[in-house]
Scaffold this motif. Structure first.
Motif, PDB file in Angstrom:
ATOM      1  N   GLY A  64       3.198   2.927  15.187  1.00 44.91           N
ATOM      2  CA  GLY A  64       3.831   1.935  14.334  1.00 44.91           C
ATOM      3  C   GLY A  64       3.463   2.064  12.882  1.00 44.91           C
ATOM      4  O   GLY A  64       3.282   3.139  12.332  1.00 44.91           O
ATOM      5  N   ALA A  65       3.348   0.884  12.209  1.00 43.97           N
ATOM      6  CA  ALA A  65       3.125   0.863  10.775  1.00 43.97           C
ATOM      7  C   ALA A  65       1.800   1.507  10.398  1.00 43.97           C
ATOM      8  O   ALA A  65       1.678   2.122   9.336  1.00 43.97           O
ATOM      9  N   TYR A  66       0.795   1.394  11.256  1.00 43.55           N
ATOM     10  CA  TYR A  66      -0.497   1.992  10.925  1.00 43.55           C
ATOM     11  C   TYR A  66      -0.372   3.504  10.772  1.00 43.55           C
ATOM     12  O   TYR A  66      -0.892   4.089   9.814  1.00 43.55           O
ATOM     13  N   ALA A  67       0.312   4.158  11.714  1.00 44.24           N
ATOM     14  CA  ALA A  67       0.453   5.610  11.638  1.00 44.24           C
ATOM     15  C   ALA A  67       1.214   6.022  10.385  1.00 44.24           C
ATOM     16  O   ALA A  67       0.848   6.991   9.700  1.00 44.24           O
ATOM     17  N   ALA A  68       2.288   5.294  10.057  1.00 45.08           N
ATOM     18  CA  ALA A  68       3.048   5.622   8.845  1.00 45.08           C
ATOM     19  C   ALA A  68       2.178   5.476   7.600  1.00 45.08           C
ATOM     20  O   ALA A  68       2.258   6.276   6.664  1.00 45.08           O
ATOM     21  N   GLU A  69       1.319   4.459   7.590  1.00 43.49           N
ATOM     22  CA  GLU A  69       0.439   4.255   6.438  1.00 43.49           C
ATOM     23  C   GLU A  69      -0.577   5.389   6.321  1.00 43.49           C
ATOM     24  O   GLU A  69      -0.894   5.849   5.219  1.00 43.49           O
TER      25      GLU A  69
ATOM     26  N   CYS B 157      -2.546  10.135   3.496  1.00 39.80           N
ATOM     27  CA  CYS B 157      -2.883  11.560   3.497  1.00 39.80           C
ATOM     28  C   CYS B 157      -2.159  12.297   2.376  1.00 39.80           C
ATOM     29  O   CYS B 157      -2.750  13.112   1.650  1.00 39.80           O
ATOM     30  N   GLU B 158      -0.868  12.008   2.236  1.00 38.48           N
ATOM     31  CA  GLU B 158      -0.096  12.683   1.191  1.00 38.48           C
ATOM     32  C   GLU B 158      -0.635  12.343  -0.192  1.00 38.48           C
ATOM     33  O   GLU B 158      -0.796  13.224  -1.053  1.00 38.48           O
ATOM     34  N   ALA B 159      -0.889  11.060  -0.437  1.00 30.17           N
ATOM     35  CA  ALA B 159      -1.387  10.656  -1.745  1.00 30.17           C
ATOM     36  C   ALA B 159      -2.760  11.254  -2.029  1.00 30.17           C
ATOM     37  O   ALA B 159      -3.034  11.740  -3.138  1.00 30.17           O
ATOM     38  N   LEU B 160      -3.650  11.229  -1.045  1.00 30.85           N
ATOM     39  CA  LEU B 160      -4.990  11.777  -1.244  1.00 30.85           C
ATOM     40  C   LEU B 160      -4.915  13.269  -1.553  1.00 30.85           C
ATOM     41  O   LEU B 160      -5.638  13.785  -2.420  1.00 30.85           O
ATOM     42  N   GLY B 161      -4.023  13.979  -0.868  1.00 34.29           N
ATOM     43  CA  GLY B 161      -3.870  15.402  -1.139  1.00 34.29           C
ATOM     44  C   GLY B 161      -3.383  15.675  -2.549  1.00 34.29           C
ATOM     45  O   GLY B 161      -3.896  16.564  -3.237  1.00 34.29           O
ATOM     46  N   GLU B 162      -2.389  14.899  -3.007  1.00 33.53           N
ATOM     47  CA  GLU B 162      -1.878  15.093  -4.367  1.00 33.53           C
ATOM     48  C   GLU B 162      -2.969  14.812  -5.401  1.00 33.53           C
ATOM     49  O   GLU B 162      -3.112  15.540  -6.391  1.00 33.53           O
TER      50      GLU B 162
ATOM     51  N   TYR C 241      -3.506  17.747   8.286  1.00 30.03           N
ATOM     52  CA  TYR C 241      -3.656  19.170   7.991  1.00 30.03           C
ATOM     53  C   TYR C 241      -3.157  19.491   6.579  1.00 30.03           C
ATOM     54  O   TYR C 241      -3.774  20.267   5.839  1.00 30.03           O
ATOM     55  N   GLN C 242      -2.028  18.892   6.202  1.00 32.70           N
ATOM     56  CA  GLN C 242      -1.510  19.122   4.849  1.00 32.70           C
ATOM     57  C   GLN C 242      -2.511  18.617   3.806  1.00 32.70           C
ATOM     58  O   GLN C 242      -2.767  19.276   2.792  1.00 32.70           O
ATOM     59  N   ALA C 243      -3.056  17.421   4.050  1.00 36.21           N
ATOM     60  CA  ALA C 243      -4.035  16.871   3.114  1.00 36.21           C
ATOM     61  C   ALA C 243      -5.285  17.741   3.046  1.00 36.21           C
ATOM     62  O   ALA C 243      -5.870  17.931   1.970  1.00 36.21           O
ATOM     63  N   LEU C 244      -5.689  18.281   4.183  1.00 37.72           N
ATOM     64  CA  LEU C 244      -6.882  19.134   4.200  1.00 37.72           C
ATOM     65  C   LEU C 244      -6.657  20.382   3.350  1.00 37.72           C
ATOM     66  O   LEU C 244      -7.557  20.817   2.616  1.00 37.72           O
ATOM     67  N   GLY C 245      -5.451  20.956   3.416  1.00 39.93           N
ATOM     68  CA  GLY C 245      -5.154  22.098   2.558  1.00 39.93           C
ATOM     69  C   GLY C 245      -5.208  21.739   1.091  1.00 39.93           C
ATOM     70  O   GLY C 245      -5.725  22.506   0.258  1.00 39.93           O
ATOM     71  N   SER C 246      -4.701  20.555   0.746  1.00 38.56           N
ATOM     72  CA  SER C 246      -4.760  20.122  -0.654  1.00 38.56           C
ATOM     73  C   SER C 246      -6.194  19.866  -1.100  1.00 38.56           C
ATOM     74  O   SER C 246      -6.561  20.168  -2.248  1.00 38.56           O
ATOM     75  N   LEU C 247      -7.018  19.304  -0.221  1.00 35.58           N
ATOM     76  CA  LEU C 247      -8.423  19.115  -0.566  1.00 35.58           C
ATOM     77  C   LEU C 247      -9.118  20.452  -0.796  1.00 35.58           C
ATOM     78  O   LEU C 247      -9.959  20.581  -1.702  1.00 35.58           O
TER      79      LEU C 247
ATOM     80  N   ARG D  45       0.834  -1.207   0.000  1.00 33.73           N
ATOM     81  CA  ARG D  45       0.000   0.000   0.000  1.00 33.73           C
ATOM     82  C   ARG D  45       0.870   1.259   0.000  1.00 33.73           C
ATOM     83  O   ARG D  45       0.520   2.259  -0.627  1.00 33.73           O
ATOM     84  N   ARG D  46       2.012   1.219   0.710  1.00 32.33           N
ATOM     85  CA  ARG D  46       2.880   2.397   0.731  1.00 32.33           C
ATOM     86  C   ARG D  46       3.385   2.726  -0.671  1.00 32.33           C
ATOM     87  O   ARG D  46       3.367   3.880  -1.100  1.00 32.33           O
ATOM     88  N   VAL D  47       3.825   1.696  -1.400  1.00 36.62           N
ATOM     89  CA  VAL D  47       4.288   1.912  -2.775  1.00 36.62           C
ATOM     90  C   VAL D  47       3.140   2.399  -3.644  1.00 36.62           C
ATOM     91  O   VAL D  47       3.303   3.313  -4.473  1.00 36.62           O
ATOM     92  N   LEU D  48       1.960   1.819  -3.471  1.00 35.86           N
ATOM     93  CA  LEU D  48       0.792   2.248  -4.245  1.00 35.86           C
ATOM     94  C   LEU D  48       0.491   3.722  -4.002  1.00 35.86           C
ATOM     95  O   LEU D  48       0.273   4.485  -4.950  1.00 35.86           O
ATOM     96  N   PHE D  49       0.487   4.129  -2.736  1.00 39.82           N
ATOM     97  CA  PHE D  49       0.139   5.512  -2.424  1.00 39.82           C
ATOM     98  C   PHE D  49       1.179   6.481  -2.998  1.00 39.82           C
ATOM     99  O   PHE D  49       0.836   7.545  -3.514  1.00 39.82           O
ATOM    100  N   SER D  50       2.444   6.111  -2.917  1.00 40.32           N
ATOM    101  CA  SER D  50       3.496   6.965  -3.466  1.00 40.32           C
ATOM    102  C   SER D  50       3.363   7.093  -4.978  1.00 40.32           C
ATOM    103  O   SER D  50       3.467   8.183  -5.547  1.00 40.32           O
ATOM    104  N   LEU D  51       3.108   5.980  -5.644  1.00 40.32           N
ATOM    105  CA  LEU D  51       2.962   6.004  -7.099  1.00 40.32           C
ATOM    106  C   LEU D  51       1.697   6.750  -7.499  1.00 40.32           C
ATOM    107  O   LEU D  51       1.671   7.456  -8.515  1.00 40.32           O
ATOM    108  N   ALA D  52       0.628   6.618  -6.722  1.00 45.84           N
ATOM    109  CA  ALA D  52      -0.612   7.327  -7.027  1.00 45.84           C
ATOM    110  C   ALA D  52      -0.400   8.835  -7.027  1.00 45.84           C
ATOM    111  O   ALA D  52      -0.938   9.555  -7.872  1.00 45.84           O
ATOM    112  N   ALA D  53       0.406   9.331  -6.073  1.00 46.50           N
ATOM    113  CA  ALA D  53       0.686  10.765  -6.029  1.00 46.50           C
ATOM    114  C   ALA D  53       1.426  11.202  -7.295  1.00 46.50           C
ATOM    115  O   ALA D  53       1.133  12.252  -7.874  1.00 46.50           O
TER     116      ALA D  53
END
Length: 1012
Positions: free
Chosen positions: A616-621, A626-631, A667-673, A535-543
């Motif tokens: 842990g891993a959940y928070a990092a995900e 958030c970053e991918a959704l904002g992009e 917060y960053q994602a909210l600004g992008s939205l 999922r991490r790779v997917l989110f990065s590539l999606a952005a």
């Protein structure tokens, strides 16, 4: 079984005259301790009051060692949770047992565990507790007793603090003697016990001042003893690193800096052992050794890094450079390696001085290291280059290009690939001449056994070279295509994910045709196997896909967005039926006699979060999602509209998340939205903007506040509701003035010293960007008026504040619709003029001069009382070559209407060519091209020198460069002798470049003769 019944049963089993067998009593103590970890506040008050007495009696009568250990753990928990009220009966038992040789060890165990988090109210009992601990340090005490006593003293030091410096100082000699004894008897316990020195340094630095030399001798002797274990040696050196952070100047005052540096050179330049653990480290010399912790060599480098950040660079380098030079020239490779690691450790604090005073020898050392015949030395040189790269550019980039061919020829093991990546990072966009062989080597290695290494290097190359790879995009995609197929096994899956990461790093400009199929594959992998890495790779590539394809990514949003939103939702707490049975948490093997006591690290704050795991891993995900959704929201336009409301709801639900990093990402994602909504709908959601402004003002931590302010800055580009603009302007003014929660004393995450200053500076920068974003809109004038007082106050602050304010006043004021309000100019103009002329630092003077020019160009220069032109004229008369004078040239050009052409040219031309602030060339060129040709007639002989730097150098936009070239040709046509003589006086390379640009490859006289 209900909780009260369980607690009553356990209480009964603890009775000393209980008929229960030993293991039942031991298990009862363990279970009750576990039960109390999360229930102390909800415990029956009567039981809570009786437990200390009950435990004291049980400890007094118990004879079985394993039960005593379990009771001691429970007693420590009760002392920590129950506060001072619990110390009555238990404290009396501890004091009595400490005087009994048979029970001293157990009493110190209880005391050491209890003092880990002791309440401040215990401070009045400090002398008595210190005396108990001192009793455990007596010569001849067994190692376990020494370890518990030292651990207890560490907790006591943290409780007493510098209010009891004399008491703690009296203990230091005994502590150092006990540490020596314990280290000789038990290295593992000794390594742990060194923590007491850190606690003393943190709580009462003055307590160790008189014993610094014996402390240094102990740590250097242990750290440099190759016969001891790596973990112990590294831990001793880590204590010196903490000393360097806490009391660096005490080393100077005591004349001990040379002793410390000389002692560090031993482990830093030590010969390798057999087997050498560092041969198994990460190839670049990562701090993590093969045994799970730092090696002594790298621990010594970390001490140097701490010294570099804590001491005046000149004083440190005066002592250290003479020590490093012999190591760097040594015939032994391990000494050269140590010297390079030591050099690299200086980058954080000494980079500026290394550049000014030691540039040539530092570059020589790096050049020699990168070309060294031994691979371990080349790896250390690559580490040093990475550390020093920022302060040594552009010379470091040229050095990296010089070393790259040799690195390509030496490719083999992992360390050689690390060297290559370091060189690629440093060379950056200068890689263009070597791209062909570099790509050939990397793409040719995309096969076993070096696929993983080649993919990592490709990822680094994508970040360093960026658009330079565009002509090679098809070739790269063709080489990656075998890896971008559905994998057949777990190793193949790992390589496919790594290849997809490379695809995302290449971006749309290079990998455009491959991004969409890559994202489809990443989606498939994430759906097939529910694991975080996919999922991490997917989110990065999606952005990356969203940024490259915009609305073209719309067809992939239906399967992608649900995955993103699913990652944003906190998992529910387990149902009661799914909760683990507490009785199954303990294995019989852990309850044997002599078992070590279990650590009790659950603080009272953590009790509140014990039901749900949120880290842990959940928070990092969540952060990645958030970053991918904002992009995607920013770049997908109308295609994202069907998902906007659900995405806003999901992100808003994270604003109360307990982890600061997750809130910052939300917060960053909210600004992008907001930005995406503004672009697609024409307006941003009001409630989201209000949430961001509220977070900036109220967040107690600097990290989330930065995230909220960054998100707000994005949202300001989204047509925010006009009624919110005055409040946002006032908020930005309060950020600049430091009047928000995270910058107030007592804030939850209040930083100390340099970190607090850095947090305030970063927030101030973001606030300035927000003001600049508002400047071109209807609310810009109101926001600027609100922010002007704190910005002017910054002109009287430290250097970073003055520099920022001097630049930002012009950036914002110069962009305001209709210019700065006339009522503000009497305060703004004189303040900037004073900074331009009287500030001691050229950076501030240059920024202020630039701002005066920008404001003048936006209408301020028309005010009769505007002091900008007078300040610029005076600055041109007093500033020498450099950025400040260049900024004055640009400011004069923007003030041009206030002077006659002759006056302006008399001031401007002698100050040209520009030396550093080449961005001012556009304003200068436009001003000169706007003058009538006859006004330039008296200055024709000065034009080649003054304007030659604009021709053939790429410093001007193409249209302006063509205009300046035409101006010089016209000058030649008017007076060939005068202009030709001026050309002849230029340095030969400049004259040749200028002649070639103006007249072609052949000189003009020869061309004329040939044509005739």
């Amino acid at each position: 079984m209900a909780a009260p019944e369980l607690e009553a049963l356990l209480e009964a089993l603890l009775e000393p005259d209980s008929d229960g067998i030993r293991r039942v009593r031991q298990l009862a103590a363990v279970l009750l301790r576990r039960r109390l970890l999360g229930r102390w506040r909800r415990l029956d008050p009567d039981l809570r009051q009786r437990l200390p007495t009950l435990l004291a009696e049980a400890l007094e009568r118990e004879t079985e060692h394993a039960v005593v250990v379990a009771l001691a753990q429970l007693a420590a928990l009760v002392l920590r949770r129950g506060g001072v009220g619990s110390w009555g009966p238990l404290g009396a038992w501890v004091q009595g047992a400490a005087r009994d040789p048979r029970r001293k060890e157990v009493s110190l165990l209880v005391l050491s565990a209890a003092l880990e988090d002791a309440p401040p109210a215990l401070a009045p009992h400090g002398p008595a507790l210190a005396a108990l601990c001192r009793g455990g340090l007596e010569p001849g005490a067994p190692p376990t007793t020494l370890a518990y006593a030292l651990r207890a003293l560490g907790g006591l030091a943290a409780t007493l603090g510098d209010a009891h410096t004399e008491l703690l100082r009296s203990l230091v000699p005994d502590i150092l003697r006990a540490l020596r004894t314990l280290i000789d008897a038990d290295e593992e316990r000794g390594a742990d016990a060194l923590e007491v020195l850190d606690e003393l340094l943190a709580a009462a630095p003055g307590a160790v001042t008189f014993d610094l030399r014996p402390l240094l001798d102990l740590c250097l002797q242990v750290g440099g003893d190759s016969a001891r274990g790596h973990a112990l040696r590294a831990r001793a050196l880590a204590t010196l690193g903490f000393l360097a952070q806490q009391r660096p100047r005490a080393l100077l005052r005591g004349g001990l800096l040379g002793v410390l540096l000389g002692g560090l050179l031993g482990p830093l330049c030590a010969p390798p052992q057999c087997p050498d653990p560092e041969d198994e480290e990460e190839p670049g010399g990562d701090d993590e050794g093969s045994r799970g912790g730092p090696s002594p060599r790298h621990a010594a480098a970390q001490v140097l890094n701490a010294l570099a950040q804590g001491l005046p660079p000149e004083k440190l380098l005066k002592e250290l450079v003479p020590l490093l030079e012999p190591a760097l020239r040594s015939p032994r490779g391990w000494e050269r390696k140590g010297g390079l690691l030591g050099l690299g450790a200086l980058g954080d604090g000494c980079g500026g001085v290394l550049r000014r005073r030691y540039l040539s020898p530092v570059l020589g050392a790096l050049r020699g290291g990168l070309g060294d015949p031994e691979e371990m030395v080349r790896g250390a040189a690559a580490c040093a280059l990475r550390s020093l790269d920022e302060c040594l550019q552009p010379e470091a980039g040229a050095l990296a290009l010089e070393a790259l061919p040799g690195a390509l020829a030496a490719l083999g093991g992992p360390r050689s690939w690390f060297v290559l990546e370091a060189l690629v990072e440093s060379a950056g966009e200068g890689l263009e001449p070597l791209l062909e062989p570099l790509l050939g080597a990397l793409l040719g290695a995309l096969g076993p056994p070096r696929t993983e290494l080649a993919l990592s290097a490709l990822h680094t190359l994508a970040g360093a070279a960026g658009p330079l790879l565009q002509p090679h995009g098809g070739r790269i995609l063709a080489a990656l295509s075998p890896l971008l197929q559905p994998p057949q096994d777990p190793p193949g899956r790992a390589l496919t994910l790594q290849a997809l990461e490379v695809l995302g790093a290449l971006g749309g400009a290079v990998a455009g045709p491959g991004l969409l199929p890559g994202l489809e594959l990443a989606l498939r992998l994430a759906q097939e196997e529910d694991e975080p890495e996919g999922r991490r790779v997917l989110f990065s590539l999606a952005a990356a896909v969203a940024e490259a394809l915009g609305e073209g990514a719309g067809p992939l949003l239906p399967p992608l967005v649900p995955l993103l939103l699913g990652a944003l939702r906190r998992p529910p707490p387990p149902a009661a039926s799914e909760a683990p049975d507490s009785f199954l948490l303990f294995d019989d093997d852990n309850d044997e006699e002599g078992a070590e006591p279990m650590d009790d690290d659950v603080s009272s704050e953590e009790e509140e979060l014990i039901e749900v795991e949120v880290g842990g891993a959940y928070a990092a995900e969540v952060e990645d999602a958030c970053e991918a959704l904002g992009e995607i929201a920013e770049h997908s336009g109308a295609a994202f509209l069907p998902y906007l409301d659900t995405s806003l709801e999901a992100v808003m639900g994270l604003l109360a998340f307990p982890l600061a990093d997750v809130r910052a990402a939300a917060y960053q994602a909210l600004g992008s939205l907001c930005l995406g909504a503004g672009r697609a709908r024409g307006h941003a959601p009001k409630e989201a903007l209000q949430a961001l402004t509220r977070a900036v003002r109220e967040e107690p931590g600097a990290g989330p506040a930065r995230g909220a302010l960054g998100g707000l800055g994005r949202a300001l580009g989204s047509a925010p509701p006009p009624e919110l603009l005055p409040a946002i302007g006032c908020l930005l003014a309060d950020v600049i003035a430091g009047k928000i929660s995270c910058l107030q004393p007592g804030a939850e995450e209040e930083e100390e010293g340099e970190e607090q200053v850095e947090a305030a500076a970063e927030l101030r920068e973001l606030a300035g960007e927000g003001l600049a974003a508002m400047a071109g809109g209807a609310g810009g004038g109101v926001a600027f008026a609100a922010a002007l007082p704190p910005m002017l106050a910054c002109l009287r602050g430290d250097l970073p504040q003055r520099s920022w304010a001097a630049a930002m006043l012009g950036e914002v004021g110069g962009a305001l619709l209709g210019g700065v309000a006339p009522a503000l100019l009497p305060r703004l103009g004189p303040a900037l003029a004073a900074a331009a002329l009287r500030d001691p630092h050229p950076e501030v003077r240059g920024n202020a001069l630039c701002s005066l020019g920008r404001l003048a160009a936006n209408g301020a220069g028309q005010s009769p009382a505007w002091p900008g032109l007078a300040a610029v004229r005076e600055a041109l008369g007093r500033e020498g070559p450099g950025r400040a004078r260049d900024n004055a040239c640009g400011a004069l050009a923007r003030h041009g209407a206030g002077l006659t052409a002759r006056e302006a040219l008399s001031l401007l031309l002698p100050a040209l060519p520009l030396a550093e602030a080449l961005e001012e060339g556009g304003a200068v060129a436009e001003f000169l091209l706007g003058l009538p040709p006859e006004e330039l007639e008296p200055f024709l002989g000065e034009l080649p020198r003054a304007l030659g730097g604009f021709i053939g150098t790429g410093t001007l936009p193409e249209g302006l460069e063509v205009g300046v070239a035409s101006l010089l040709r016209q000058a030649w046509g008017r007076s060939p002798e005068l202009v030709g003589g001026a050309l002849a006086q230029l340095p030969p390379p400049d004259a040749a470049r200028l002649r070639h640009a103006l007249f072609g490859p052949a000189p003009s006289v020869t061309s004329s003769t040939t044509n005739q």
